[in-house]
Design an enzyme around this catalytic site. Structure first.
Site, PDB file in Angstrom:
ATOM      1  N   ARG A 209     -52.568 -27.651  -4.237  1.00  0.00           N
ATOM      2  CA  ARG A 209     -51.846 -27.783  -5.277  1.00  0.00           C
ATOM      3  C   ARG A 209     -50.454 -28.402  -4.929  1.00  0.00           C
ATOM      4  O   ARG A 209     -49.773 -29.380  -5.792  1.00  0.00           O
ATOM      5  CB  ARG A 209     -51.341 -26.554  -5.866  1.00  0.00           C
TER       6      ARG A 209
ATOM      7  N   ARG B 227     -55.578 -23.040   5.999  1.00  0.00           N
ATOM      8  CA  ARG B 227     -54.738 -23.780   5.280  1.00  0.00           C
ATOM      9  C   ARG B 227     -53.355 -23.643   5.756  1.00  0.00           C
ATOM     10  O   ARG B 227     -52.334 -24.942   5.595  1.00  0.00           O
ATOM     11  CB  ARG B 227     -54.592 -23.644   3.838  1.00  0.00           C
TER      12      ARG B 227
ATOM     13  N   LYS C 144     -45.048 -24.753   6.695  1.00  0.00           N
ATOM     14  CA  LYS C 144     -45.946 -25.490   6.025  1.00  0.00           C
ATOM     15  C   LYS C 144     -45.127 -25.982   4.692  1.00  0.00           C
ATOM     16  O   LYS C 144     -45.285 -27.104   4.220  1.00  0.00           O
ATOM     17  CB  LYS C 144     -47.416 -24.699   5.599  1.00  0.00           C
ATOM     18  N   ASN C 145     -44.491 -24.975   3.891  1.00  0.00           N
ATOM     19  CA  ASN C 145     -43.897 -25.570   2.658  1.00  0.00           C
ATOM     20  C   ASN C 145     -42.787 -26.062   2.692  1.00  0.00           C
ATOM     21  O   ASN C 145     -42.114 -26.726   1.790  1.00  0.00           O
ATOM     22  CB  ASN C 145     -43.770 -24.231   1.923  1.00  0.00           C
TER      23      ASN C 145
ATOM     24  N   ARG D  86     -50.615 -21.345 -12.715  1.00  0.00           N
ATOM     25  CA  ARG D  86     -49.737 -22.196 -12.153  1.00  0.00           C
ATOM     26  C   ARG D  86     -49.779 -23.573 -12.875  1.00  0.00           C
ATOM     27  O   ARG D  86     -50.010 -24.856 -12.046  1.00  0.00           O
ATOM     28  CB  ARG D  86     -50.291 -22.456 -10.665  1.00  0.00           C
ATOM     29  N   PRO D  87     -48.980 -23.586 -13.953  1.00  0.00           N
ATOM     30  CA  PRO D  87     -48.885 -24.814 -14.694  1.00  0.00           C
ATOM     31  C   PRO D  87     -47.772 -25.639 -13.965  1.00  0.00           C
ATOM     32  O   PRO D  87     -47.000 -25.115 -13.298  1.00  0.00           O
ATOM     33  CB  PRO D  87     -48.623 -24.441 -16.028  1.00  0.00           C
TER      34      PRO D  87
ATOM     35  N   ILE E  73     -43.956 -12.970  -9.436  1.00  0.00           N
ATOM     36  CA  ILE E  73     -44.087 -14.438  -9.615  1.00  0.00           C
ATOM     37  C   ILE E  73     -45.363 -15.009 -10.097  1.00  0.00           C
ATOM     38  O   ILE E  73     -45.481 -15.888 -10.954  1.00  0.00           O
ATOM     39  CB  ILE E  73     -43.765 -15.222  -8.243  1.00  0.00           C
TER      40      ILE E  73
ATOM     41  N   LEU F  98     -43.129 -27.793 -16.094  1.00  0.00           N
ATOM     42  CA  LEU F  98     -41.622 -28.014 -16.094  1.00  0.00           C
ATOM     43  C   LEU F  98     -41.356 -29.180 -15.148  1.00  0.00           C
ATOM     44  O   LEU F  98     -40.253 -29.774 -15.406  1.00  0.00           O
ATOM     45  CB  LEU F  98     -40.876 -26.601 -15.172  1.00  0.00           C
TER      46      LEU F  98
ATOM     47  N   ASP G 210     -45.190 -14.579  -1.008  1.00  0.00           N
ATOM     48  CA  ASP G 210     -45.906 -15.016  -0.092  1.00  0.00           C
ATOM     49  C   ASP G 210     -45.861 -13.858   1.218  1.00  0.00           C
ATOM     50  O   ASP G 210     -46.828 -13.798   2.137  1.00  0.00           O
ATOM     51  CB  ASP G 210     -45.417 -16.274   0.542  1.00  0.00           C
TER      52      ASP G 210
ATOM     53  N   CYS H  54     -55.490 -21.713 -10.289  1.00  0.00           N
ATOM     54  CA  CYS H  54     -55.939 -21.226  -8.706  1.00  0.00           C
ATOM     55  C   CYS H  54     -56.096 -19.844  -8.755  1.00  0.00           C
ATOM     56  O   CYS H  54     -55.889 -19.091  -9.784  1.00  0.00           O
ATOM     57  CB  CYS H  54     -55.082 -21.986  -7.679  1.00  0.00           C
TER      58      CYS H  54
HETATM   59  N1  EPU Z   1     -44.409 -22.197 -13.268  1.00  0.00           N
HETATM   60  C1  EPU Z   1     -44.566 -22.612 -14.481  1.00  0.00           C
HETATM   61  N2  EPU Z   1     -44.442 -24.027 -14.763  1.00  0.00           N
HETATM   62  C2  EPU Z   1     -44.022 -25.020 -13.909  1.00  0.00           C
HETATM   63  C3  EPU Z   1     -43.946 -24.608 -12.518  1.00  0.00           C
HETATM   64  C4  EPU Z   1     -44.157 -23.286 -12.127  1.00  0.00           C
HETATM   65  O1  EPU Z   1     -44.774 -21.802 -15.435  1.00  0.00           O
HETATM   66  O2  EPU Z   1     -44.075 -26.035 -14.082  1.00  0.00           O
HETATM   67  C5  EPU Z   1     -44.365 -20.808 -12.837  1.00  0.00           C
HETATM   68  C6  EPU Z   1     -45.677 -20.543 -11.877  1.00  0.00           C
HETATM   69  O3  EPU Z   1     -46.850 -20.419 -12.716  1.00  0.00           O
HETATM   70  C7  EPU Z   1     -45.334 -19.257 -11.293  1.00  0.00           C
HETATM   71  C8  EPU Z   1     -43.814 -19.662 -11.111  1.00  0.00           C
HETATM   72  O4  EPU Z   1     -43.539 -20.572 -12.015  1.00  0.00           O
HETATM   73  O5  EPU Z   1     -45.456 -18.162 -12.340  1.00  0.00           O
HETATM   74  C9  EPU Z   1     -43.495 -19.766  -9.714  1.00  0.00           C
HETATM   75  O6  EPU Z   1     -44.153 -21.135  -9.312  1.00  0.00           O
HETATM   76  P1  EPU Z   1     -43.608 -22.032  -8.448  1.00  0.00           P
HETATM   77  O7  EPU Z   1     -43.488 -23.467  -9.035  1.00  0.00           O
HETATM   78  O8  EPU Z   1     -42.441 -21.778  -7.906  1.00  0.00           O
HETATM   79  O9  EPU Z   1     -44.548 -22.125  -7.083  1.00  0.00           O
HETATM   80  P2  EPU Z   1     -45.146 -23.539  -6.540  1.00  0.00           P
HETATM   81  O10 EPU Z   1     -43.994 -24.295  -6.312  1.00  0.00           O
HETATM   82  O11 EPU Z   1     -46.316 -24.010  -6.994  1.00  0.00           O
HETATM   83  C10 EPU Z   1     -44.404 -22.542  -4.178  1.00  0.00           C
HETATM   84  C11 EPU Z   1     -45.139 -22.358  -2.575  1.00  0.00           C
HETATM   85  C12 EPU Z   1     -46.017 -21.196  -2.937  1.00  0.00           C
HETATM   86  C13 EPU Z   1     -45.068 -20.023  -3.214  1.00  0.00           C
HETATM   87  C14 EPU Z   1     -44.294 -20.383  -4.317  1.00  0.00           C
HETATM   88  C15 EPU Z   1     -43.329 -19.009  -4.883  1.00  0.00           C
HETATM   89  C16 EPU Z   1     -45.424 -24.621  -1.846  1.00  0.00           C
HETATM   90  C17 EPU Z   1     -46.106 -25.637  -1.704  1.00  0.00           C
HETATM   91  N3  EPU Z   1     -45.861 -23.402  -2.429  1.00  0.00           N
HETATM   92  O12 EPU Z   1     -45.410 -22.819  -4.980  1.00  0.00           O
HETATM   93  O13 EPU Z   1     -46.557 -20.904  -1.564  1.00  0.00           O
HETATM   94  O14 EPU Z   1     -46.015 -18.809  -3.356  1.00  0.00           O
HETATM   95  O15 EPU Z   1     -43.494 -21.596  -4.385  1.00  0.00           O
HETATM   96  O16 EPU Z   1     -42.797 -18.775  -3.771  1.00  0.00           O
HETATM   97  O17 EPU Z   1     -44.182 -24.438  -1.435  1.00  0.00           O
HETATM   98  C18 EPU Z   1     -48.292 -20.190  -0.099  1.00  0.00           C
HETATM   99  O18 EPU Z   1     -47.786 -21.078   0.757  1.00  0.00           O
HETATM  100  O19 EPU Z   1     -49.415 -19.378   0.054  1.00  0.00           O
HETATM  101  C19 EPU Z   1     -48.021 -20.511  -1.304  1.00  0.00           C
HETATM  102  C20 EPU Z   1     -48.760 -20.230  -2.408  1.00  0.00           C
END
Ligand code: EPU
Length: 427
Positions: free
Chosen positions: A95, A403, A22-23, A124-125, A333, A128, A311, A119
């Site tokens: 998201r 999902r 999925k990701n 999850r801001p 995380i 960045l 995950d 969420c």
């Molecule tokens: N973060 C920030 N600022 C940002 C972006 C992220 O502070 O601008 C923080 C987040 O709040 C978190 C950390 O950085 O504490 C890591 O977040 P990341 O951005 O890596 O997560 P994501 O990209 O939103 C993806 C996967 C998630 C998976 C995470 C971590 C996808 C679509 N989603 O989320 O998958 O848990 O990376 O590996 O790729 C799932 O599939 O169930 C799922 C939640």
């Protein structure tokens, strides 16, 4: 709202075929916005988030081969992309919709994407993502709940030197896609190294992008003026594979996990071995898990890839409830990813949570009851706990699991689990 009814206590045996990731599929679909030519994607998992992404791309004027029903292959053609809007109604349910921001601004110089908001698993801001795009010349305002991004004077994004303060998976993907069409070179430091990032790089390269640094934390992208169509098969889902490995281990069975990428499962395999579970590599894309004589407790800390994936944390917690001794699980995380813990306690787990740390004492006798799923991976953890619990467990709110897990009920039934989906039509 559907529920699952599971009667635990059966050892699972047989072969399960892992679906596409999925990701990986979600950023690959968003990448189709970067070109006016068709992008065909194979090995797409038939899950709800893919439908949502298809709808979103169609809303943004792309032609999507099957926007309303799941398919293993998708063709997406985005002939024109002007003033693209990713609306709140779609973004709030997924998201990963934020992945349309980078491609849209890179291709058309303007994008309006609803802020995803928090969420269940944390705030999850996306700060960045936005700061990096600003460095590349975008002007960004957040108004009325939307990210309004625009490159001034009708120009395009410019390459920049970006250092992420924190590793972000979708942030890395957004900037990779934006930089692929930006003028000049972008250096991205502290980039995520997840296999899904490498898969996206492979697709972008097929589309004509110039990217170096696969599997490293420093990516170098030389922008090109135009990208073209491509055909790409996404990688297998390493989290689904890990979930089925735990299913074999926790039920005392033997499962052959086919169509997976063992190389992407390093930290999970190491952890399972530590707990006494044996996993054989049958061939380069097949693993076989054998039950442990005795499961032994072991601590785990979630980390970015190649560390132990957040995950897989809920699934590991289910396993830890059955292991002898004390397992300390540290979640680094997301700040609120232990929502499954209270439901496992209701099933009889001996565990406590203090901030980002959970202490699990085992083995505990789990018994079935009604529990609520709170997010995708929490649901998977509860399914695993239910498979080993005595009696009947009813899991509510399984839309979360729909999902991201393709046909989980059917796949578990084929392995001998007593599980069924109870349909409750929404009024
Ligand atoms: N973060 C920030 N600022 C940002 C972006 C992220 O502070 O601008 C923080 C987040 O709040 C978190 C950390 O950085 O504490 C890591 O977040 P990341 O951005 O890596 O997560 P994501 O990209 O939103 C993806 C996967 C998630 C998976 C995470 C971590 C996808 C679509 N989603 O989320 O998958 O848990 O990376 O590996 O790729 C799932 O599939 O169930 C799922 C939640």
């Amino acid at each position: 709202m559907d529920k699952f009814r599971i009667c635990g206590g059966r050892a699972l045996h047989g072969t399960v075929k892992i679906s596409g990731a999925k990701n990986s599929a979600l950023p690959a679909m968003a990448a189709a916005l970067l070109t006016d030519e068709p992008v065909t994607l194979h090995n797409i998992p038939k899950v709800r988030d893919i439908i949502t992404m298809g709808r979103l791309l169609a809303f943004m004027s792309a032609t999507v081969s099957t926007p309303e029903f799941p398919a293993e292959s998708y063709t997406i053609e985005s002939k024109s992309l002007n003033d693209a809007v990713a609306p709140y109604e779609l973004v709030k349910t997924m998201r990963a919709s934020i992945l349309t921001l980078g491609p849209a601004i890179a291709r058309s110089g303007v994008a309006h994407v609803s802020l995803p908001g928090g969420c269940a698993i944390g705030a999850r801001p996306v700060d960045l993502h936005l700061a990096a795009l600003e460095k590349m010349g975008a002007q960004i305002a957040t108004e009325h709940g939307y990210i309004q991004a625009r490159v001034p004077n009708g120009g395009g994004l410019k390459g920049a030197h970006i250092v992420f303060e924190k590793i972000t998976v979708t942030g890395t993907e957004n900037i990779l896609m934006a930089a692929a069409l930006a003028e000049g070179v972008t250096i991205l430091e502290n980039a995520a190294r997840e296999p899904e990032i490498t898969d996206l790089i492979h697709l972008l390269r097929k589309m004509g992008a110039d990217i170096q640094g696969d599997d490293t934390s420093i990516l170098r992208i030389r922008g090109v003026s135009k990208l073209h169509g491509a055909v790409h098969g996404v990688i297998p889902d390493r989290i689904e594979a890990g979930t089925f490995l735990v299913a074999g281990a926790i039920t005392g069975g033997e499962i052959t996990v086919a169509n997976c990428q063992p190389a992407h499962l390093g930290a999970v395999l190491t952890k399972l071995e530590t707990t006494g579970v044996h996993v054989d590599t049958v061939n380069p894309c097949t693993l076989r898990v054998h039950a442990a004589k005795k499961l032994v407790a072991s601590d785990v800390t979630t980390e970015e890839y190649p560390g132990f994936a957040t995950d897989m944390q809920a699934q590991y917690m289910a396993l830890a409830t059955q292991a002898e001794g004390t397992s300390v699980i540290t979640e680094t995380i997301f700040e609120n990813r232990f929502l499954h813990a209270s439901e496992m306690i209701r099933m009889g787990a001996n565990l406590s949570v203090d901030g980002r740390r959970a202490v699990v004492r085992g083995p505990a006798h789990l018994s079935g009851t009604t529990v609520q799923a709170s997010d995708l991976r929490a649901s998977a953890g509860l399914v695993l706990a239910a498979l080993v619990a005595e009696g009947e467990t009813v899991i509510d709110r399984v839309y979360h699991i729909d999902r991201g897990y393709e046909g989980i009920v059917e796949k578990l039934q084929d392995l001998g689990a007593d599980i069924e989906r109870l349909h409750f039509p929404t009024s």
